[in-house]
Design an enzyme around this catalytic site. Structure first.
Site, mmCIF file in Angstrom:
data_model
loop_
_atom_site.group_PDB
_atom_site.id
_atom_site.type_symbol
_atom_site.label_atom_id
_atom_site.label_comp_id
_atom_site.label_asym_id
_atom_site.label_seq_id
_atom_site.Cartn_x
_atom_site.Cartn_y
_atom_site.Cartn_z
ATOM 1 N N ASP A 50 101.246 24.456 74.178
ATOM 2 C CA ASP A 50 100.083 23.603 74.384
ATOM 3 C C ASP A 50 99.799 22.708 73.185
ATOM 4 O O ASP A 50 99.385 21.558 73.345
ATOM 5 C CB ASP A 50 98.849 24.469 74.686
ATOM 6 C CG ASP A 50 98.908 25.083 76.072
ATOM 7 O OD1 ASP A 50 99.880 24.816 76.808
ATOM 8 O OD2 ASP A 50 97.982 25.837 76.442
ATOM 9 N N ASP A 151 73.089 22.241 67.154
ATOM 10 C CA ASP A 151 74.224 22.460 66.245
ATOM 11 C C ASP A 151 75.288 21.382 66.415
ATOM 12 O O ASP A 151 76.088 21.153 65.510
ATOM 13 C CB ASP A 151 74.853 23.828 66.507
ATOM 14 C CG ASP A 151 74.018 24.972 65.940
ATOM 15 O OD1 ASP A 151 73.016 24.673 65.264
ATOM 16 O OD2 ASP A 151 74.350 26.132 66.190
ATOM 17 N N TYR A 164 86.297 25.501 74.500
ATOM 18 C CA TYR A 164 85.131 25.481 73.624
ATOM 19 C C TYR A 164 83.842 25.238 74.404
ATOM 20 O O TYR A 164 82.800 25.849 74.142
ATOM 21 C CB TYR A 164 85.332 24.385 72.576
ATOM 22 C CG TYR A 164 84.404 24.445 71.388
ATOM 23 C CD1 TYR A 164 83.570 25.536 71.169
ATOM 24 C CD2 TYR A 164 84.383 23.411 70.469
ATOM 25 C CE1 TYR A 164 82.730 25.586 70.075
ATOM 26 C CE2 TYR A 164 83.540 23.445 69.369
ATOM 27 C CZ TYR A 164 82.719 24.536 69.176
ATOM 28 O OH TYR A 164 81.888 24.575 68.103
#
Length: 331
Positions: A50, A151, A164
């Site tokens: 990947d 964040d 993610y």
């Protein structure tokens, strides 16, 4: 059939793959950085799993022939489908036309008005120092959507929604959906929820401010300093991936992710962090895990022991150093 070969593994592996292709009567062109030469190929074969594929599609800004990703034996791949030991089977299927081509949307990215590499999974914007809030405005097609402190922000494609973005609370999206996912990470506004928008949407993160300078992160790798704005739009050329499996594989992967998410509830915090680090960073040594996670060496060792016992992670011998072990996700 003409094949362009790009190697991200050792030179020995590259030579071995080229020998196999030559023995099967294929015209093989070994690429280095001359990505433009792929226009003369029928298929591009990329070594390195990947990571190799992500690197290729970052550098290939224009259109590309269909791409087949190859990963090492005893390794795993999601975008890359074929182990090196099964290369001859894959080539026979390519020669007989027994394959399909999936077009995967990429995100075109501009940082402070300057175009940078397109991404395949996700683009994120975060302060350069962790545990620091970032103030920003989100615009969709020029219209204000929110003014937030968080964040950071992640914008992902369907193919990247299980990485993610999902870890930060985003939804899992089937690969063929024509959407982008936008996640404000750990927002101070407890009502803030991820957004799913059509993939022809212009997404803008403007007026970015933080105590420290902020960075745009491309597919979890390259980091670029950003001063004020990030723009994301569907890239003109999708990634064209050779598919040798059934369509149900994507759904099966999402089902595994769901089961893993349920198991995470009872997992020690250190094991969670190590698992998520491997998910986002890819295969790593124990020393690299200590560096990435900032956990003590003993804690990382115990976390790996737990994950190995539970079957979430597997280890293999490093090709570069036989004394070293590399850890990666098993699912």
């Amino acid at each position: 059939m003409r094949v362009a070969l790009l190697g991200e593994l050792s030179d020995g592996m590259l030579s071995q793959v080229k020998k196999t292709l030559d023995s099967m009567g294929l015209q093989t062109l070994v690429m280095k950085k001359q990505y433009a030469t792929t226009k003369d190929a029928d298929v591009v074969i990329v070594l390195g799993g990947d990571r190799g594929l992500l690197h290729y599609f970052h550098q290939m800004v224009g259109d590309s022939p269909p791409v087949l990703g190859i990963y090492e034996s005893d390794s795993t791949g999601f975008l890359a489908q074929i182990e090196t030991k099964n290369l001859d089977i894959a080539i026979n299927r390519l020669k007989s036309g027994d394959f399909s081509v999936n077009e995967v949307t990429r995100i075109g990215v501009k940082v402070d008005g300057k175009e940078v590499e397109p991404v395949l999974n996700d683009v994120a914007i975060f302060p350069s120092k962790s545990a620091t809030l970032m103030e920003h405005k989100l615009k969709i097609n020029g219209e204000d959507v929110w003014h937030d402190n968080s964040d950071g922000v992640i914008i992902s494609t369907p193919i990247g929604s299980t990485a993610y973005s999902m870890s930060a609370g985003g939804p899992m999206v089937l690969p063929k959906a024509k959407v982008f996912v936008i996640v404000s990470v750990s927002s101070v506004d407890v009502t803030r929820r991820p957004l799913v928008v059509p993939d022809d949407t212009l997404v803008e993160i403007n007026d970015v401010t933080s105590r420290y300078h902020c960075e745009v992160i491309l597919d979890g790798g390259e980091r670029l300093r950003v001063r004020k704005s990030l723009e994301c739009l569907k890239h003109q050329f999708p990634a064209r991936l050779v598919n040798l499996t059934e369509d149900s594989v994507a759904t099966s992967l999402i089902a595994k992710k769901v089961r893993l998410a349920e198991d995470l509830l009872g997992m020690p915090p250190s094991a969670k962090l190590v698992l998520k680090t491997l998910e986002y960073e890819g295969p790593l040594s124990q020393k690299e895990l200590v560096s990435r996670s900032m956990l003590p060496e003993r804690t990382v060792r115990l976390a790996l022991s737990y994950l190995l016992d539970k079957g979430y992670v597997k280890k293999k011998v490093s090709l570069r150093d036989a004394r070293q072990r590399i850890y990666e996700l098993k699912i």
